[in-house]
Design a protein around this motif. Structure first.
Motif, PDB file in Angstrom:
ATOM      1  N   GLU A 107      57.629  71.138  33.259  1.00  0.00           N
ATOM      2  CA  GLU A 107      56.645  72.096  33.771  1.00  0.00           C
ATOM      3  C   GLU A 107      55.793  72.622  32.595  1.00  0.00           C
ATOM      4  N   PRO A 108      54.577  73.159  32.887  1.00  0.00           N
ATOM      5  CA  PRO A 108      53.711  73.698  31.813  1.00  0.00           C
ATOM      6  C   PRO A 108      54.474  74.699  30.942  1.00  0.00           C
ATOM      7  N   ALA A 109      54.429  74.472  29.614  1.00  0.00           N
ATOM      8  CA  ALA A 109      55.299  75.222  28.698  1.00  0.00           C
ATOM      9  C   ALA A 109      55.074  76.740  28.783  1.00  0.00           C
ATOM     10  N   GLU A 110      53.802  77.149  28.856  1.00  0.00           N
ATOM     11  CA  GLU A 110      53.537  78.594  28.812  1.00  0.00           C
ATOM     12  C   GLU A 110      54.085  79.298  30.065  1.00  0.00           C
ATOM     13  N   LEU A 111      53.837  78.666  31.219  1.00  0.00           N
ATOM     14  CA  LEU A 111      54.320  79.246  32.480  1.00  0.00           C
ATOM     15  C   LEU A 111      55.848  79.254  32.509  1.00  0.00           C
ATOM     16  N   MET A 112      56.398  78.167  31.988  1.00  0.00           N
ATOM     17  CA  MET A 112      57.861  78.026  31.984  1.00  0.00           C
ATOM     18  C   MET A 112      58.484  79.115  31.095  1.00  0.00           C
ATOM     19  N   ALA A 113      57.831  79.357  29.931  1.00  0.00           N
ATOM     20  CA  ALA A 113      58.363  80.357  28.989  1.00  0.00           C
ATOM     21  C   ALA A 113      58.332  81.739  29.651  1.00  0.00           C
ATOM     22  N   ARG A 114      57.237  82.033  30.381  1.00  0.00           N
ATOM     23  CA  ARG A 114      57.127  83.332  31.048  1.00  0.00           C
ATOM     24  C   ARG A 114      58.213  83.471  32.130  1.00  0.00           C
ATOM     25  N   PHE A 115      58.412  82.382  32.867  1.00  0.00           N
ATOM     26  CA  PHE A 115      59.432  82.379  33.924  1.00  0.00           C
ATOM     27  C   PHE A 115      60.829  82.601  33.311  1.00  0.00           C
ATOM     28  N   ASP A 116      61.127  81.841  32.239  1.00  0.00           N
ATOM     29  CA  ASP A 116      62.450  81.981  31.595  1.00  0.00           C
ATOM     30  C   ASP A 116      62.660  83.400  31.075  1.00  0.00           C
ATOM     31  N   ALA A 117      61.576  83.976  30.519  1.00  0.00           N
ATOM     32  CA  ALA A 117      61.696  85.333  29.968  1.00  0.00           C
ATOM     33  C   ALA A 117      62.005  86.324  31.098  1.00  0.00           C
ATOM     34  N   ARG A 118      61.366  86.130  32.240  1.00  0.00           N
ATOM     35  CA  ARG A 118      61.618  87.028  33.385  1.00  0.00           C
ATOM     36  C   ARG A 118      63.076  86.904  33.837  1.00  0.00           C
ATOM     37  N   ILE A 119      63.564  85.665  33.889  1.00  0.00           N
ATOM     38  CA  ILE A 119      64.965  85.455  34.303  1.00  0.00           C
ATOM     39  C   ILE A 119      65.904  86.099  33.278  1.00  0.00           C
ATOM     40  N   ASP A 120      65.602  85.897  31.986  1.00  0.00           N
ATOM     41  CA  ASP A 120      66.459  86.464  30.927  1.00  0.00           C
ATOM     42  C   ASP A 120      66.497  87.988  30.994  1.00  0.00           C
ATOM     43  N   GLY A 171      64.699  90.016  35.692  1.00  0.00           N
ATOM     44  CA  GLY A 171      63.594  90.407  36.584  1.00  0.00           C
ATOM     45  C   GLY A 171      63.653  89.597  37.871  1.00  0.00           C
ATOM     46  N   ARG A 172      62.845  90.008  38.850  1.00  0.00           N
ATOM     47  CA  ARG A 172      62.798  89.285  40.128  1.00  0.00           C
ATOM     48  C   ARG A 172      61.604  88.343  40.165  1.00  0.00           C
ATOM     49  N   ILE A 173      61.789  87.207  40.805  1.00  0.00           N
ATOM     50  CA  ILE A 173      60.682  86.289  41.062  1.00  0.00           C
ATOM     51  C   ILE A 173      60.253  86.539  42.502  1.00  0.00           C
ATOM     52  N   GLU A 174      58.951  86.736  42.719  1.00  0.00           N
ATOM     53  CA  GLU A 174      58.438  87.000  44.066  1.00  0.00           C
ATOM     54  C   GLU A 174      57.623  85.791  44.547  1.00  0.00           C
ATOM     55  N   PRO A 175      57.386  85.694  45.874  1.00  0.00           N
ATOM     56  CA  PRO A 175      56.741  84.489  46.419  1.00  0.00           C
ATOM     57  C   PRO A 175      55.412  84.126  45.750  1.00  0.00           C
ATOM     58  N   GLN A 176      54.626  85.149  45.347  1.00  0.00           N
ATOM     59  CA  GLN A 176      53.310  84.864  44.771  1.00  0.00           C
ATOM     60  C   GLN A 176      53.398  84.437  43.302  1.00  0.00           C
ATOM     61  N   ASP A 177      54.576  84.562  42.685  1.00  0.00           N
ATOM     62  CA  ASP A 177      54.729  84.223  41.261  1.00  0.00           C
ATOM     63  C   ASP A 177      54.818  82.710  41.071  1.00  0.00           C
ATOM     64  N   TRP A 178      54.398  82.260  39.888  1.00  0.00           N
ATOM     65  CA  TRP A 178      54.607  80.843  39.550  1.00  0.00           C
ATOM     66  C   TRP A 178      56.108  80.629  39.371  1.00  0.00           C
ATOM     67  N   MET A 179      56.572  79.479  39.831  1.00  0.00           N
ATOM     68  CA  MET A 179      57.994  79.130  39.616  1.00  0.00           C
ATOM     69  C   MET A 179      58.103  77.622  39.467  1.00  0.00           C
ATOM     70  N   PRO A 180      59.071  77.153  38.671  1.00  0.00           N
ATOM     71  CA  PRO A 180      59.227  75.692  38.543  1.00  0.00           C
ATOM     72  C   PRO A 180      59.607  75.083  39.891  1.00  0.00           C
ATOM     73  N   GLU A 181      59.149  73.862  40.102  1.00  0.00           N
ATOM     74  CA  GLU A 181      59.385  73.190  41.382  1.00  0.00           C
ATOM     75  C   GLU A 181      60.890  73.077  41.672  1.00  0.00           C
ATOM     76  N   ALA A 182      61.684  72.832  40.642  1.00  0.00           N
ATOM     77  CA  ALA A 182      63.134  72.658  40.863  1.00  0.00           C
ATOM     78  C   ALA A 182      63.783  73.969  41.327  1.00  0.00           C
ATOM     79  N   TYR A 183      63.282  75.104  40.823  1.00  0.00           N
ATOM     80  CA  TYR A 183      63.788  76.428  41.247  1.00  0.00           C
ATOM     81  C   TYR A 183      63.468  76.628  42.727  1.00  0.00           C
ATOM     82  N   ARG A 184      62.220  76.291  43.094  1.00  0.00           N
ATOM     83  CA  ARG A 184      61.794  76.450  44.490  1.00  0.00           C
ATOM     84  C   ARG A 184      62.673  75.587  45.407  1.00  0.00           C
TER      85      ARG A 184
END
Ligand code: FAQ
Length: 336
Positions: A23-36, A39-52
């Motif tokens: 997945e795009p590195a910058e988006l992935m880094a932001r997603f990983d940071a939120r998980i670390d 934080g919560r991931i909401e429907p409108q947020d970017w998420m890796p396809e495998a997570y979805r």
């Protein structure tokens, strides 16, 4: 007996490293940071396809389990021993249907449709909890489903209230509150039977004998054979492993069985002072996989009942859509 305050680590999967991704590195880094940061991931947020995809798989399986789970107990509504028990059972089965609806709605926020999920269930492609493929042979089975099946479901679901995906976590809060009521009503129904006749006590013991091992298998395969666990834990979807939840369930249930006066059917069940947990015997995983793969005692019956209920309800869905269309047209006319 089980509470919302079940202790769960604040740092899900922090010990686990982010998994390599295309997945795009910058988006992935932001997603990983939120998980670390838990934080919560909401429907409108970017998420890796495998997570979805993982969430669609788990939430839809969970939804299917709730609605197929209505069937074994639903069979007893017309045979409940009193008006009080009938009213409680109707409310419980209705609650399970409601849980299915919240969960299908949560899965829909991930871009899948209700029709797609139901097609997968009806064609036998989708999984649902193994436990609902066993028959309910006597009234005590209804009590045991409340005590043990709902008990196991709560143990598994309380940590999901803190799942990283917001809509799933929020749905779980209400589901767990209702499951707690289900668990208590089952235990209370069994307590009453245990104070009754020898025949009633024998019914309870028979139901416990048939359901105990199947309930332990509900938590899923041992951690070493659980292909989805590492990633699920890393993403904060699963917070506690299959084996750890199973152990917590056993440790919580043994004292309840003592109060009830039933024997849990495991000669190896023994308190281990050193571990601070109960040791237990071997679960029959071959039998579990047979059932998960469609060859349990009631798989075919459960699916055909579900398909029939869906087909019989077609006219209700059509009528609801026609009514909604009419209302919309009326509202547009009034606004014009
Ligand atoms: N039955 O790698 P893992 C209830 C499958 S609700 C069937 O460990 P994962 C309420 C698993 O899907 C009960 N299949 O998988 C009620 C995977 O297959 P896949 C349902 C099972 O996802 C009460 C494969 O084995 N609760 O009872 C089972 O990390 C009374 C490998 O397993 C939930 O669904 C099983 N028992 O962990 C209603 C809770 N176990 O998809 C009426 C949410 C495993 O790769 C009356 N789900 N499998 O093809 C979860 O927590 C997880 O999905 C687990 C499995 C723990 C079930």
């Amino acid at each position: 007996m089980y509470t919302q305050s079940f202790s769960v680590s604040d740092e899900p999967g922090k010990a686990l490293k982010p998994v390599a991704s295309t997945e795009p590195a910058e988006l992935m880094a932001r997603f990983d940071a939120r998980i670390d940061a838990d934080g919560r991931i909401e429907p409108q947020d970017w998420m890796p396809e495998a997570y979805r995809k993982t969430l669609v798989r788990q939430i839809s399986q969970h939804a299917h389990s709730e609605i197929v789970g209505m069937l074994p107990e639903g069979n007893w509504i017309s045979r409940a021993p009193s008006l009080k028990r009938k009213a409680i059972l109707i409310a419980k089965v209705q609650d399970e249907g409601g849980h299915g609806l919240y969960l299908y709605s949560a899965a829909e926020t991930l871009g899948t449709s209700r029709d797609q999920m139901l097609d997968a269930l009806h064609s036998g492609k989708a999984k649902y909890s193994s436990i609902f493929n066993y028959p309910t042979l006597n009234w005590a089975d209804v009590g045991v489903i409340g005590w043990l099946v709902d008990g196991a479901a709560i143990m598994n679901q309380v940590p999901l209230c803190r799942c990283s995906y917001g809509p799933y976590a929020r749905a779980m809060v209400r589901v767990c509150k209702e499951e707690s009521f289900h668990q208590r009503q089952g235990y209370e129904a069994l307590l009453v039977m245990m104070k009754g006749t020898d025949e009633q006590r024998a019914m309870v013991q028979d139901a416990v004998n048939r359901y105990w091992w199947k309930c332990l298998a509900m938590f899923g395969p041992p951690d070493a054979d659980s292909p989805n666990s590492v990633q699920g834990m890393r993403w904060g979807i699963k917070r506690i492993s299959n084996d750890d939840l199973r152990q917590k369930f056993i440790d919580a249930t043994v004292p309840q069985a003592k109060v009830l006066g039933v024997t849990l059917p495991d000669p190896d069940l023994k308190w281990n002072e050193e571990r601070g947990h109960y040791d237990y015997g071997q679960i029959d995983w071959d039998e579990f996989w047979q059932t998960v793969n469609g060859n349990g005692p009631c798989n075919k019956e459960r699916l055909s009942t579900r398909v029939k209920a869906h087909n019989d309800g077609q006219w209700v869905r059509e009528a609801a859509l026609a009514h909604a269309r009419k209302q919309q047209q009326r509202a547009m006319k009034e606004a014009a």
